[in-house]
Design a protein around this motif. Structure first.
Motif, short mmCIF file in Angstrom:
data_model
loop_
_atom_site.label_atom_id
_atom_site.label_comp_id
_atom_site.label_asym_id
_atom_site.label_seq_id
_atom_site.Cartn_x
_atom_site.Cartn_y
_atom_site.Cartn_z
N MET B 20 6.01 -1.22 7.20
CA MET B 20 7.13 -1.34 6.25
C MET B 20 7.52 -0.01 5.61
SD MET B 20 8.11 -4.46 6.41
CE MET B 20 9.38 -4.46 5.16
N PHE B 22 6.37 3.26 6.85
CA PHE B 22 6.25 4.42 7.74
C PHE B 22 5.32 5.48 7.16
CE2 PHE B 22 10.50 2.51 7.99
CZ PHE B 22 10.37 1.91 9.22
N PHE B 74 11.23 3.02 2.56
CA PHE B 74 11.54 1.58 2.52
C PHE B 74 13.05 1.36 2.41
CE2 PHE B 74 10.60 -2.59 0.06
CZ PHE B 74 10.39 -3.29 1.22
N LEU B 75 13.67 2.11 1.51
CA LEU B 75 15.10 1.91 1.24
C LEU B 75 16.00 2.77 2.13
CD1 LEU B 75 15.07 1.76 -2.66
CD2 LEU B 75 15.73 -0.08 -1.12
N GLY B 76 15.41 3.75 2.80
CA GLY B 76 16.24 4.69 3.53
C GLY B 76 17.11 5.49 2.58
N ALA B 77 16.55 5.84 1.42
CA ALA B 77 17.33 6.53 0.38
C ALA B 77 16.81 7.96 0.21
CB ALA B 77 17.20 5.78 -0.94
N GLN B 86 12.47 1.38 -9.10
CA GLN B 86 12.36 1.11 -7.66
C GLN B 86 10.95 1.39 -7.14
OE1 GLN B 86 15.67 3.64 -6.59
NE2 GLN B 86 16.82 1.90 -5.80
N THR B 90 8.60 -1.34 -5.42
CA THR B 90 8.02 -1.13 -4.08
C THR B 90 6.50 -1.26 -4.13
OG1 THR B 90 9.84 0.34 -3.52
CG2 THR B 90 7.89 0.48 -2.14
#
Lengths: 147, 151
Positions: B20, B22, B74-77, B86, B90
């Motif tokens: 989840m 990486f 997780f969010l690709g942010a 956040q 997480t």
């Protein structure tokens, strides 16, 4: 046909991840609705047209199993397929979910591909309609592809 | 605590963080001495309780640097877009997924129930204190040390 999707999960971060996963899967989405628990999800169902529900099980206020019972017991809502995306991993709990009418489930941690697969299967079965992914999903950037 | 349960914890947490978030967790079998456990990063603690025929609590302690990294993944942010809220969310989700996955292995009949996870940013953290707890597990990551405590 574009689908209105409701995600119920008490984690705002997880809702964002699921939304991104659905967009990446190329599912044609009309509107995306979010609820932090089952009660909020029911309020959205009362007010908006929803085509599919993606729900966690373990949530405060109203959990996913209770939400499923409410949906299955309501003449207006029982047409809506509900897929659990959950950490619950016992077969006994999943059997109960199937008995109550859940359309499917994905266990966390999940691969994006597993969400895509079940979502397409459930939507095509529920709406007797081939769901076509757009060749270029507009909402997905190159950065998103790392996910 | 038997070696099989220990291996299961190392394996399950490793799988969840890799799938989840990486992020690779390297299990540490031999916990180093107190002087090597000094850390200047702020830590986040996340707790989850499970109840049933088997009951217990898992607490994870992760440095903010690691929490920020897993949240970004997780969010690709971008890093600049990640908030404390956040990171806490997480951390809760990671704990929820890891312990939920572990329960599926040790309680396949599903008789135990997970409570809602909680997380907080700690004012103080001592790795040496955590290391002295009997149910403590240590992982190395590229972004600091992650502790898991079973009680």
């Amino acid at each position: 046909m574009a689908f209105n999707i409701l995600v119920a999960d008490d984690s705002a971060t997880m809702r964002a991840v699921i939304k991104k996963t659905v967009e990446m899967a190329g599912v044609p989405v009309g509107s995306f609705f979010e609820a932090a628990h089952g009660k909020e999800a029911l309020e959205i169902l009362e007010n908006d047209w929803i085509d599919v529900i993606l729900s966690d099980i373990n949530m405060p206020v109203m959990g996913g199993m209770e939400l499923l019972r409410e949906v299955a017991g309501n003449d207006d809502f029982r047409r809506i397929p509900l897929i659990f995306i959950t950490t619950e991993s016992s077969e006994a709990r999943m059997d109960e979910a199937r008995r109550l009418g859940a359309a499917g489930y994905v266990r966390k941690p999940f691969q994006p591909e597993s969400i895509k697969k079940i979502l397409y299967e459930v939507l095509e079965k529920a709406y007797q309609h081939k769901v076509e992914a757009p060749s270029q999903p507009a909402a997905v950037s190159e950065d998103d592809m790392d996910f | 605590m038997d070696g099989q349960f220990r291996s299961l914890i190392f394996q399950t947490f490793g799988e969840v963080f890799e799938t989840m978030f990486f992020t690779f967790l390297e299990p540490v079998d031999e916990v180093p001495g107190p002087e090597a456990l000094v850390c200047d990063d702020t830590y986040i603690r996340a707790d989850i309780v499970y109840q049933g025929p088997q009951s217990g609590r898992f607490t994870i302690y992760l440095p903010k640097r690691l929490a920020r990294n897993v949240t970004m993944n997780f969010l690709g942010a971008d890093e600049a877009d990640i908030s404390d809220e956040q990171m806490l969310d997480t951390a809760k989700e990671a704990t929820n997924m890891a312990v939920g996955s572990l329960l599926g292995k040790i309680d396949p009949a599903g008789e135990s129930k997970l409570n809602i996870p909680e997380a907080t940013i700690l004012d103080q953290f001592s790795g040496a204190e955590i290391a002295s707890e009997p149910g403590a597990f240590l992982f190395d990551t590229d972004f600091g040390r992650l502790w898991v405590v079973f009680s």
